[in-house]
Design an enzyme around this catalytic site. Sequence first.
Site, PDB file in Angstrom:
ATOM      1  CG  ASP A 208      -1.887   1.227   1.190  1.00 41.52           C
ATOM      2  OD1 ASP A 208      -2.010   1.680   0.253  1.00 41.52           O
ATOM      3  OD2 ASP A 208      -1.968   1.537   2.639  1.00 41.52           O
TER       4      ASP A 208
ATOM      5  CG  ASP B  93      -0.788   3.166   6.417  1.00 36.54           C
ATOM      6  OD1 ASP B  93      -1.591   3.783   5.264  1.00 36.54           O
ATOM      7  OD2 ASP B  93      -0.684   4.128   7.343  1.00 36.54           O
TER       8      ASP B  93
ATOM      9  CD  GLU C 205      -5.134   0.676  -2.027  1.00 36.58           C
ATOM     10  OE1 GLU C 205      -5.807  -0.309  -1.558  1.00 36.58           O
ATOM     11  OE2 GLU C 205      -4.996   1.892  -1.565  1.00 36.58           O
TER      12      GLU C 205
END
Length: 182
Positions: free
Chosen positions: A8, A142, A68
Amino acid sequence: VMIILGVDPGTRFAGYGVIAVEGRTERLVEYGVLDLDVHESHALRLKRIYDRISEVIDRCLPDECALEMPVYGRNPQSMLKLGRAQAAAMLAVLNRGIPATEYTPKEVKKSVTGKGNASKEQVAYMVGAILEAPDLSTTRLDAADALAVALCHAHRDRGGADGGTHKDWSSFLKANPNRWRG
């Protein structure tokens, strides 16, 4: 066993998570958050992302990587920086010959919660339940997001006619009876 690294990316915090997948069983290997110093230049933060993701790769030896992708933002400058952060992580992966796949936030959320508009807390809760790591639901969002990206990739690789998507929560639970540990 397939080892999947999920990332991420971010310019302030970047999450990573590694899972092992064997059949329909997913196991947590490692996760963490890169806390990037806001006082460093953007270029140095990108280097730090590259270096730290490279260290994770060297330690965990993933077979595949899922990232992502940044898909929206109010500030074009912020989106540009976020795209660079993703590119730094992707280069660390690709330079080691590891295939990389990108997923939108909506795809990731739908894969782990059954809803494409789930909150970060809902995603963290489900990731914690799936990987038996309940502390993810209260801290390290996160890292939970990165693990969700890895899980999304694992679910996609398992296939299925619908690519792992479900029309509602009950169909998701029916298709994944071992997911709910409530």
